[in-house]
Design an enzyme around this catalytic site. Structure first.
Site, mmCIF file in Angstrom:
data_model
loop_
_atom_site.group_PDB
_atom_site.id
_atom_site.type_symbol
_atom_site.label_atom_id
_atom_site.label_comp_id
_atom_site.label_asym_id
_atom_site.label_seq_id
_atom_site.Cartn_x
_atom_site.Cartn_y
_atom_site.Cartn_z
ATOM 1 N N GLU A 180 1.178 -0.631 -5.233
ATOM 2 C CA GLU A 180 0.084 0.341 -5.374
ATOM 3 C C GLU A 180 0.717 1.725 -5.426
ATOM 4 O O GLU A 180 0.897 2.398 -4.417
ATOM 5 C CB GLU A 180 -0.905 0.264 -4.213
ATOM 6 C CG GLU A 180 -2.163 1.092 -4.479
ATOM 7 C CD GLU A 180 -2.358 2.326 -3.603
ATOM 8 O OE1 GLU A 180 -3.263 3.112 -3.900
ATOM 9 O OE2 GLU A 180 -1.605 2.522 -2.629
ATOM 10 N N ASP A 192 0.823 -1.209 0.000
ATOM 11 C CA ASP A 192 0.000 0.000 0.000
ATOM 12 C C ASP A 192 0.860 1.263 0.000
ATOM 13 O O ASP A 192 1.842 1.355 0.740
ATOM 14 C CB ASP A 192 -0.876 -0.020 1.263
ATOM 15 C CG ASP A 192 -1.786 1.184 1.351
ATOM 16 O OD1 ASP A 192 -2.583 1.378 0.424
ATOM 17 O OD2 ASP A 192 -1.690 1.934 2.341
HETATM 18 C C1 GLC Z 1 -3.866 3.576 -0.356
HETATM 19 C C2 GLC Z 1 -5.235 2.979 -0.227
HETATM 20 C C3 GLC Z 1 -6.195 4.036 0.207
HETATM 21 C C4 GLC Z 1 -5.748 4.589 1.509
HETATM 22 C C5 GLC Z 1 -4.306 5.051 1.440
HETATM 23 C C6 GLC Z 1 -3.764 5.250 2.793
HETATM 24 O O1 GLC Z 1 -3.821 4.540 -1.344
HETATM 25 O O2 GLC Z 1 -5.618 2.402 -1.427
HETATM 26 O O3 GLC Z 1 -7.492 3.532 0.295
HETATM 27 O O4 GLC Z 1 -6.552 5.667 1.846
HETATM 28 O O5 GLC Z 1 -3.463 4.103 0.861
HETATM 29 O O6 GLC Z 1 -3.538 4.005 3.418
HETATM 30 C C1 GLC Z 2 -2.761 7.276 -2.374
HETATM 31 C C2 GLC Z 2 -2.750 7.096 -3.823
HETATM 32 C C3 GLC Z 2 -3.736 8.063 -4.400
HETATM 33 C C4 GLC Z 2 -5.054 7.660 -3.868
HETATM 34 C C5 GLC Z 2 -5.025 7.812 -2.377
HETATM 35 C C6 GLC Z 2 -6.268 7.339 -1.753
HETATM 36 O O1 GLC Z 2 -2.353 8.558 -2.168
HETATM 37 O O2 GLC Z 2 -1.457 7.340 -4.303
HETATM 38 O O3 GLC Z 2 -3.795 8.060 -5.760
HETATM 39 O O4 GLC Z 2 -6.014 8.478 -4.433
HETATM 40 O O5 GLC Z 2 -4.014 7.069 -1.831
HETATM 41 O O6 GLC Z 2 -7.294 8.017 -2.256
#
Ligand code: GLC
Ligand code: GLC
Length: 701
Positions: free
Chosen positions: A388, A346
């Site tokens: 991610e 993540d």
């Molecule tokens: C990632 C997850 C998102 C979350 C963020 C912080 O982007 O997909 O849902 O808010 O990380 O953990």
């Molecule tokens: C992280 C991702 C971003 C996403 C967010 C959760 O920052 O990089 O693109 O939108 O988490 O919304």
């Protein structure tokens, strides 16, 4: 010649270390000369064979000498843990194999710390403990995957993602839904974070207070293990998150920090005043500007500032502290050992900070992930990472390597499929596919249309300029289009994290609502419903064929619409992403067999596409070549894998388009094709017409 293959072929029996005699041996002489000293004086406890393996397998002399000092220290571990000689031999060979990498990464990150060797030893012990706790069945899968390193590139992989509580209340109930996943054709299941979380808002499970226990509302760690077993039996991989950029503010470490424990304060970024935070802020972006301005949160109890990139209750971990690396490695291996096949890393972009930079995608972030990866190659080699990184496409791809993350979300493709749907023009999508689809060997994409997060328009501005698009204006158009503000838009999305300072905005909404089904149903227009269904299937047909692992966000498979009721829950009301995280309506499933039902039609069509994908070897791997087609509304590509070939053609607009069949004849090397989806036969003797939003998967007959 130093050759890694030597190690693999070494007979483990040959390096047997006799524990019984070791017990009586005197302590090894201090500080041997690594390269030149004869084997016996170098380390009495290492057999010649293992030393030979180290000498031949570890290239860096510093790494070699560190390992020569560390391996004998494992002796007492083998003994206390009752590890058989053969097992010890096998794992030590794996350590040798990956030691150059692991040592190099850790040296890069932590080599300037006075107690580096201590941390190195602790990290090695953590790896060994993780391996020791690994269930036998998983170790067998490890062996199998070491011998089939490209297993995740198979066309047979099709993923689904869900929130356990929203889908089926709890893990026990979820086990009963395995037949549903099988019916749909899934072979990969991503459970959104299900670990213990803080009370109240927990960012959809991403604010974890304990990585070793499951949220009691959905079950226990044993329920998770049982589910993992059932899934394995059903041929479905288990995917979980590793939320390693931050912990919740009520994680044990954060609690210790709050009570003044300095050891644990060093786990986070904590500052007494604004001086340093202000210096950092000069170059930082804001990720959740509607939550709180800036990236730091004042903590009343500690009377200090804490770094919180996301929500104020998500405390960023400080990986400059090697103890944080070790502690999180231990949590990671624990999670892996519950039976996880693929681990979603993540928020990878944010894990390393450096004053004066935007603290995203820094080189050390890559080194850190590579270090985790090499630990996994030793302790749990069947496990694969998924990155991610929802960032600029040039940055996304930097996380992808078999030494880093073997798989990655494909946010650019996702965003550009929506872009093409809005503009009815595939030029930006084609440009991006032509230059950005190919990946290094032994890696692959995870393709998706929607996920639990928002859509951000992360395409490259220069790519846009090259096809005559002004990126800034285009993003504003896309935001207007997908929130339904743009005249004639079919979409019903809602804004997410609108930043009034720079105009940035992202989009929330389900696949069906964004593709026009919500508007069509509201207006009760059958022609619009038809177009919306076709858009949904078109995007799915692309996702399933373009190359990579397709990932369905469950609910998509039958056209779930936006759920505006999230605002009733105070813990969710402030975050519009909940609009596309609806609770599963099981009563809908009764309609899925019903011919007149829209949901039924979408479900059966997607199920059919999935089934065909899994039977079509050309859809394995990533090899994809674009076709040059005249109409800007069309997209076409040839997929090839192991001598099999399929041509995909798709029409991104509501008007029929003609294709010069000669193009198909030369690309597909044939005169007659079968559309695998509709079953109709196509001849190249006259032009082919694709109807509104129609697609074909053409196979030579
Ligand atoms: C990632 C997850 C998102 C979350 C963020 C912080 O982007 O997909 O849902 O808010 O990380 O953990
Ligand atoms: C992280 C991702 C971003 C996403 C967010 C959760 O920052 O990089 O693109 O939108 O988490 O919304």
């Amino acid at each position: 010649m130093k050759n890694r293959t030597n190690i693999k072929t070494t007979n483990p029996q040959a390096i047997r270390m006799t524990t019984a005699t070791n017990v009586n041996l005197p302590k090894p002489p201090p500080l041997p000369e690594p390269e030149s000293a004869p084997a016996e004086t170098m380390n009495a406890m290492l057999t010649n064979a293992l030393m030979h393996a180290v000498r031949n397998g570890v290239k860096d002399s510093r790494a070699q000498s560190a390992l020569n000092r560390l391996l004998p220290k494992l002796e007492s571990f083998w003994e206390v843990e009752n590890v058989s000689q053969q097992e010890a031999d096998e794992i030590q060979l794996r350590i040798v194999q990956h030691w150059d990498d692991l040592f190099g990464y850790l040296l890069h990150l932590y080599g300037d710390q006075w107690d580096f060797f201590y941390h190195l030893e602790q990290i090695l012990l953590t790896i060994i403990r993780g391996w020791r706790m690994r269930p036998e069945q998983l170790k067998q899968d490890d062996e199998h995957r070491i011998n089939n390193p490209e297993w995740y590139q198979s066309e047979k992989l099709v993923g689904g993602a869900l929130y356990v509580d929203l889908f089926s209340e709890n893990l026990g109930e979820l086990r009963k839904q395995i037949p549903y996943f099988q019916d749909l054709g899934l072979s990969y299941l991503h459970l959104m974070p299900l670990f213990a979380v803080r009370p109240g808002n927990n960012d959809g499970g991403y604010a974890i207070s304990n990585y070793r226990s499951v949220d009691p509302r959905v079950g226990t760690i044993d329920d998770l293990r049982l589910l993992a077993d059932d899934l394995r039996e059903a041929g479905i991989l288990l995917v979980l998150d590793f939320v390693f950029n931050h912990t919740a503010d009520d994680h044990y470490w954060a609690q210790q920090a709050q009570s003044g424990n300095e050891e644990y304060q060093k786990y986070y970024f904590i500052f007494p005043d604004r001086e340093v935070p202000d210096q950092y802020e000069r170059t930082l972006r804001e990720i959740f500007p509607t939550v709180r301005r800036g990236n730091f949160t004042w903590h009343d109890g500690m009377q200090q500032w804490v770094w919180t990139t996301f929500n104020s209750f998500q405390w960023d971990l400080n990986y400059r502290n090697p103890e944080v690396f070790r502690a999180m490695l231990s949590e990671m291996l624990f999670i892996a050992n519950t039976g996880v096949d693929l681990l979603r890393l993540d928020a990878v972009a944010f894990i390393w900070k450096q004053m004066g930079t935007n603290c995203e995608n820094l080189p050390e972030a890559h080194t850190l992930i590579r270090a985790f990866n090499s630990c996994v190659r030793i302790a749990a080699p069947g496990l694969v990472f998924k990155s991610e990184a929802i960032v600029h496409p040039d940055d996304v791809v930097r996380y992808i390597s078999h030494k880093e993350c073997q798989t990655s979300y494909n946010p650019t493709l996702m965003a550009l499929m929506w872009e093409s749907l809005a503009t009815r023009d595939t030029k930006l999508l084609r440009r991006s596919l032509a230059r950005r689809h190919k990946l290094p060997e032994r890696t692959t994409w995870v393709n998706y249309l929607r996920c639990h997060d928002d859509i951000g328009w992360t395409f490259d501005d220069a790519d846009a300029a090259a096809v005559g698009i002004d990126a800034f204006g285009h993003r504003q158009f896309l935001n207007a289009f997908y929130t339904g503000q743009f005249e004639g838009s079919f979409a019903r999305g809602v804004p997410f994290q609108h930043n009034p300072d720079n105009g940035d905005m992202r989009i929330s909404g389900t696949l069906a609502s964004l593709a026009g089904l919500e508007q069509a149903i509201e207006s009760d227009r059958d022609d619009w419903k038809e177009l919306a269904i076709r858009r949904i299937l078109l995007l799915n047909a692309m996702m399933l064929s373009v190359g990579g692992i397709p990932l369905v966000y469950l609910g998509e498979e039958w056209g779930a619409l936006n759920d505006y009721d999230f605002v009733k829950d105070p813990a969710k009301a402030g975050d519009t992403r909940w609009v596309h995280r609806p609770k599963m309506q099981w009563k809908f499933l009764e309609e899925l067999g019903d011919d007149g039902s829209i949901r039924g039609r979408i479900y059966r069509s997607i199920r059919k596409l999935i089934a065909i994908r899994k039977m079509t070897p050309a859809f394995g791997g990533l090899d994809m070549e674009l076709l040059v087609l005249e109409s800007p509304h069309l997209l076409g590509y040839v997929r090839q894998h192991e001598g099999n070939r399929v041509i995909v053609i798709a029409n991104f607009c509501e008007h029929a388009q003609e294709i010069d069949s000669n193009r198909l004849r030369t690309a597909g090397m044939g005169r007659f094709f079968e559309d695998l989806y509709s079953g109709q036969t196509i001849t190249t003797s006259h032009p082919l017409t694709l109807g509104p939003y129609e697609f074909m998967w053409l196979h030579r007959v």
